[in-house]
Design a protein around this motif. Structure first.
Motif, mmCIF file in Angstrom:
data_model
loop_
_atom_site.group_PDB
_atom_site.id
_atom_site.type_symbol
_atom_site.label_atom_id
_atom_site.label_comp_id
_atom_site.label_asym_id
_atom_site.label_seq_id
_atom_site.Cartn_x
_atom_site.Cartn_y
_atom_site.Cartn_z
ATOM 1 N N LEU A 153 0.837 -1.212 0.000
ATOM 2 C CA LEU A 153 0.000 0.000 0.000
ATOM 3 C C LEU A 153 0.869 1.259 0.000
ATOM 4 N N LEU A 154 1.902 1.267 0.846
ATOM 5 C CA LEU A 154 2.778 2.432 0.949
ATOM 6 C C LEU A 154 3.557 2.649 -0.343
ATOM 7 N N ALA A 155 4.092 1.567 -0.916
ATOM 8 C CA ALA A 155 4.878 1.672 -2.152
ATOM 9 C C ALA A 155 4.028 2.234 -3.289
ATOM 10 N N LYS A 156 2.797 1.776 -3.374
ATOM 11 C CA LYS A 156 1.921 2.261 -4.428
ATOM 12 C C LYS A 156 1.584 3.742 -4.230
ATOM 13 N N ALA A 157 1.383 4.136 -2.968
ATOM 14 C CA ALA A 157 1.075 5.533 -2.682
ATOM 15 C C ALA A 157 2.247 6.449 -3.016
ATOM 16 N N LEU A 158 3.467 5.934 -2.857
ATOM 17 C CA LEU A 158 4.678 6.721 -3.116
ATOM 18 C C LEU A 158 5.223 6.510 -4.533
ATOM 19 N N HIS A 159 4.541 5.677 -5.327
ATOM 20 C CA HIS A 159 4.965 5.370 -6.701
ATOM 21 C C HIS A 159 6.378 4.774 -6.736
ATOM 22 N N LYS A 160 6.644 3.849 -5.808
ATOM 23 C CA LYS A 160 7.930 3.161 -5.743
ATOM 24 C C LYS A 160 7.795 1.735 -6.275
ATOM 25 N N PRO A 161 8.796 1.266 -7.027
ATOM 26 C CA PRO A 161 8.747 -0.137 -7.463
ATOM 27 C C PRO A 161 8.878 -1.061 -6.265
ATOM 28 N N ILE A 162 8.205 -2.197 -6.315
ATOM 29 C CA ILE A 162 8.243 -3.150 -5.211
ATOM 30 C C ILE A 162 8.443 -4.561 -5.766
ATOM 31 N N ILE A 163 9.335 -5.303 -5.124
ATOM 32 C CA ILE A 163 9.752 -6.613 -5.639
ATOM 33 C C ILE A 163 9.672 -7.663 -4.550
ATOM 34 N N ILE A 164 9.085 -8.810 -4.852
ATOM 35 C CA ILE A 164 9.187 -10.004 -4.010
ATOM 36 C C ILE A 164 10.385 -10.780 -4.549
ATOM 37 N N TYR A 165 11.379 -10.986 -3.697
ATOM 38 C CA TYR A 165 12.704 -11.401 -4.184
ATOM 39 C C TYR A 165 13.102 -12.783 -3.665
ATOM 40 N N ALA A 166 13.295 -13.723 -4.589
ATOM 41 C CA ALA A 166 13.785 -15.073 -4.255
ATOM 42 C C ALA A 166 12.970 -15.703 -3.143
ATOM 43 N N ASN A 167 11.669 -15.684 -3.292
ATOM 44 C CA ASN A 167 10.779 -16.166 -2.237
ATOM 45 C C ASN A 167 10.509 -17.660 -2.358
ATOM 46 N N GLY A 168 10.246 -18.264 -1.236
ATOM 47 C CA GLY A 168 9.682 -19.601 -1.149
ATOM 48 C C GLY A 168 8.556 -19.472 -0.153
ATOM 49 N N THR A 169 7.378 -20.000 -0.430
ATOM 50 C CA THR A 169 6.238 -19.653 0.407
ATOM 51 C C THR A 169 5.520 -20.873 0.949
ATOM 52 N N HIS A 170 4.700 -20.629 1.966
ATOM 53 C CA HIS A 170 3.780 -21.634 2.481
ATOM 54 C C HIS A 170 2.421 -21.430 1.816
ATOM 55 N N ASP A 171 1.590 -22.457 1.855
ATOM 56 C CA ASP A 171 0.249 -22.323 1.279
ATOM 57 C C ASP A 171 -0.593 -21.330 2.088
ATOM 58 N N PHE A 172 -1.450 -20.601 1.382
ATOM 59 C CA PHE A 172 -2.391 -19.685 2.040
ATOM 60 C C PHE A 172 -3.664 -20.481 2.327
ATOM 61 N N VAL A 173 -3.822 -20.934 3.545
ATOM 62 C CA VAL A 173 -4.892 -21.868 3.875
ATOM 63 C C VAL A 173 -6.258 -21.185 3.906
ATOM 64 N N ARG A 174 -6.350 -20.044 4.586
ATOM 65 C CA ARG A 174 -7.640 -19.386 4.756
ATOM 66 C C ARG A 174 -8.004 -18.533 3.538
ATOM 67 N N LYS A 175 -9.311 -18.380 3.328
ATOM 68 C CA LYS A 175 -9.794 -17.614 2.184
ATOM 69 C C LYS A 175 -9.325 -16.168 2.245
ATOM 70 N N ILE A 176 -9.360 -15.568 3.448
ATOM 71 C CA ILE A 176 -8.948 -14.171 3.587
ATOM 72 C C ILE A 176 -7.476 -13.995 3.221
ATOM 73 N N TRP A 177 -6.645 -14.992 3.541
ATOM 74 C CA TRP A 177 -5.219 -14.920 3.197
ATOM 75 C C TRP A 177 -5.030 -14.995 1.684
ATOM 76 N N LYS A 178 -5.850 -15.782 1.025
ATOM 77 C CA LYS A 178 -5.765 -15.876 -0.434
ATOM 78 C C LYS A 178 -6.176 -14.558 -1.094
#
Length: 319
Positions: free
Chosen positions: A24-49
């Protein structure tokens, strides 16, 4: 740059839901944002998805280090050109020079000429997942270190091995300090003169240089295994069945899936039999590692190349 390593793309690290706030902050400031070399867990709950869809579709670039995480996250991303399968940057870590390693070996009184030199980095967290029939993690852990101590004793007796415990993780609390785990295993071992525990805190580069001196490496720490393999040292991994990092990075990326042992089924006799097979195959493993490591490094470098391309394009658009 957010959500590196195993940081959740929704939950974040330390600050709950930090990826959502940062996006939210990056978009408000017009800054590029990167998810970098991630490995993730499953998003179990609907709200998390729902939150994951918001984050993943409002960042400018997503790089993912393992195939399973990549295929999972890709389902949430509308613009598929934003997400890329890369590799784990940890494999690019440099090591100290050989002279520094010789100094460490001398200071730690490690004899390289006294039989098989076996490095070990054992995690309490991983061993606490053994013996699933017990509900208490402390009980699981106590039983597990006895089994590991038996395996190390048999390595000493059968192969004249010297076991060197290295502290891949040092923390101010006992649960995550590998030195405490090493001491507890050492106290159970019968062949204590053939074991060494490194207490001093070494840099990651120093530990990686030291790993190159081992004939073999046994570990419950994924990144220590990546370091050892990248130095050409055959490595055996102890992991939970749900550990996406172990099976994705070590199993698939580095093609060592045969040498990952599920600690949930921990048994000293079965583990020693598997380790014996691994020892027999170690020369072949060492011979096959160079092209595997070279390919993994190229994939890891892709993270930086994609980041640079994004920043270059942003600069051009402002010019």
């Amino acid at each position: 740059i957010i959500c590196h390593d195993q940081v959740s793309c929704v939950g974040g690290f330390i600050l709950f839901l930090s990826p959502v706030y940062i996006t939210l902050l990056a978009k408000a400031l017009h800054k590029p944002i990167i998810i970098y070399a991630n490995g993730t867990h499953d998003f179990v709950r609907k709200i998390w998805k729902i939150l994951a869809k918001y984050v993943l579709n409002n960042v400018d670039l997503i790089t993912v280090r393992d195939e399973e995480s990549f295929l999972y996250l890709k389902e949430f991303v509308w613009n598929k050109e934003r997400i890329h399968l890369t590799g784990d940057p940890a494999i690019l870590l440099p090591s100290v020079n050989p002279e520094k390693v010789k100094h460490i070996i001398h200071e730690e009184n490690i004899d390289k000429n006294d039989g098989l030199l076996v490095g070990a980095a054992i995690s309490r967290e991983v061993l606490s997942n053994a013996f699933q029939r017990h509900t208490n993690p402390a009980t699981r852990y106590k039983k597990a270190i006895k089994e590991i101590a038996r395996v190390f004793d048999r390595l000493v007796e059968s192969f004249q091995a010297t076991i060197v415990f290295i502290p891949q993780c040092i923390e101010p609390y006992a649960r995550a300090d590998d030195r405490i785990v090493a001491k507890e295993i050492y106290n159970i071992m019968k062949n204590k003169p053939k074991a060494r525990i490194l207490i001093k805190e070494y840099s990651p580069e120093e530990l990686k240089g030291l790993m190159a001196e081992f004939d073999l490496f046994i570990s419950a720490r994924v990144h220590s295994v990546i370091s050892a393999l990248s130095m050409g040292v055959p490595s055996y991994t102890l992991a939970r069945s749900s550990d996406r990092r172990a099976y994705g990075l070590i199993g698939k990326m580095l093609k060592q899936g045969e040498w990952i042992y599920n600690v949930e089924n921990l048994n000293a006799d079965r583990l020693f039999a598997s380790v014996t097979d691994w020892l027999s195959a170690s020369d072949k493993i060492r011979e096959n590692l160079p092209p595997i490591i070279s390919s993994a490094k190229e994939k890891a470098l892709l993270n930086g190349k994609l980041l640079k391309a994004l920043l270059d394009s942003r600069l051009k658009s402002k010019a």
